[in-house]
Write a protein that holds these residues in place. Structure first.
Motif, mmCIF file in Angstrom:
data_model
loop_
_atom_site.group_PDB
_atom_site.id
_atom_site.type_symbol
_atom_site.label_atom_id
_atom_site.label_comp_id
_atom_site.label_asym_id
_atom_site.label_seq_id
_atom_site.Cartn_x
_atom_site.Cartn_y
_atom_site.Cartn_z
ATOM 1 N N GLY A 88 -40.007 -39.254 -15.711
ATOM 2 C CA GLY A 88 -38.689 -39.397 -16.298
ATOM 3 C C GLY A 88 -38.658 -39.217 -17.805
ATOM 4 O O GLY A 88 -39.635 -38.846 -18.449
ATOM 5 N N THR A 89 -37.492 -39.503 -18.361
ATOM 6 C CA THR A 89 -37.211 -39.307 -19.777
ATOM 7 C C THR A 89 -37.934 -40.341 -20.628
ATOM 8 O O THR A 89 -37.754 -41.541 -20.449
ATOM 9 C CB THR A 89 -35.694 -39.424 -20.035
ATOM 10 N N VAL A 90 -38.728 -39.862 -21.555
ATOM 11 C CA VAL A 90 -39.403 -40.750 -22.497
ATOM 12 C C VAL A 90 -38.591 -40.750 -23.786
ATOM 13 O O VAL A 90 -38.431 -39.710 -24.420
ATOM 14 C CB VAL A 90 -40.846 -40.289 -22.775
ATOM 15 N N THR A 91 -38.084 -41.907 -24.137
ATOM 16 C CA THR A 91 -37.336 -42.024 -25.387
ATOM 17 C C THR A 91 -38.267 -42.469 -26.506
ATOM 18 O O THR A 91 -39.381 -42.938 -26.252
ATOM 19 C CB THR A 91 -36.182 -43.034 -25.256
ATOM 20 N N ASP A 92 -37.797 -42.345 -27.737
ATOM 21 C CA ASP A 92 -38.592 -42.785 -28.880
ATOM 22 C C ASP A 92 -38.931 -44.266 -28.769
ATOM 23 O O ASP A 92 -39.999 -44.701 -29.170
ATOM 24 C CB ASP A 92 -37.839 -42.533 -30.188
ATOM 25 N N LYS A 93 -38.022 -45.039 -28.211
ATOM 26 C CA LYS A 93 -38.249 -46.477 -28.076
ATOM 27 C C LYS A 93 -39.304 -46.786 -27.006
ATOM 28 O O LYS A 93 -40.065 -47.744 -27.142
ATOM 29 C CB LYS A 93 -36.938 -47.172 -27.732
ATOM 30 N N GLY A 144 -41.671 -34.203 -24.986
ATOM 31 C CA GLY A 144 -42.769 -34.019 -24.042
ATOM 32 C C GLY A 144 -43.751 -35.158 -24.206
ATOM 33 O O GLY A 144 -44.133 -35.501 -25.327
ATOM 34 N N VAL A 145 -44.148 -35.754 -23.085
ATOM 35 C CA VAL A 145 -45.063 -36.892 -23.139
ATOM 36 C C VAL A 145 -46.423 -36.478 -23.685
ATOM 37 O O VAL A 145 -47.183 -37.315 -24.160
ATOM 38 C CB VAL A 145 -45.151 -37.588 -21.765
ATOM 39 N N ASP A 146 -46.720 -35.177 -23.691
ATOM 40 C CA ASP A 146 -47.997 -34.714 -24.226
ATOM 41 C C ASP A 146 -48.109 -34.914 -25.732
ATOM 42 O O ASP A 146 -49.185 -34.785 -26.297
ATOM 43 C CB ASP A 146 -48.285 -33.268 -23.838
#
Length: 134
Positions: free
Chosen positions: A51-56, A96-98
């Motif tokens: 899913g969506t990774v936010t800055d928080k 991107g989580v990378d």
């Protein structure tokens, strides 16, 4: 096979539902060398970011990864985890989580089908088998 996969899910958005559907297929998971879902990151060797990774949430994902024992692997599950998905231009979405953790396998789709996770696990298993044979 010399290794077993223990999954830990960082389910952050709608892809987590697809992860749940895929892991409910116990016989399919067992055929891919997945023993079980880990209840703690310290018990896992594969982190699935769904899913969506936010800055928080980014630092929390990194902390989960850091708690996992070596060797550890990451599957980026879905367009949002891969590139930010349809929210890529939002000020608060990680592109991107990378950018937070090293990713071994990218599973595309919005949302990705449960079978896509099984394919991603098979791809990871193949990569691990190739590394072990060297």
């Amino acid at each position: 096979m010399d290794f077993r996969l223990w999954l830990f899910d960082a389910g952050l958005a709608c892809c987590a539902v697809e992860f749940g559907a895929a892991t409910s297929l116990a016989e399919s998971m067992a055929g891919l060398g997945v023993d079980s879902l880990a209840s703690e990151p310290e018990q896992a060797n594969v982190l699935v970011v769904a899913g969506t990774v936010t800055d928080k949430m980014g630092p929390a994902v990194r902390r989960l990864y850091d708690r996992m024992p070596e060797p550890r692997h990451v599957i980026s599950f879905g367009s949002c985890a891969n590139t930010g998905g349809p929210y890529w231009d939002s000020y608060c979405v990680v592109k991107g989580v990378d950018s937070l953790v090293p990713v071994d396998v990218y599973v595309p789709g919005c949302p990705p089908r449960p079978e896509a996770l099984l394919d991603g696990l098979a791809t990871l298993e193949t990569k691990l088998g190739e590394r072990a044979s060297r």
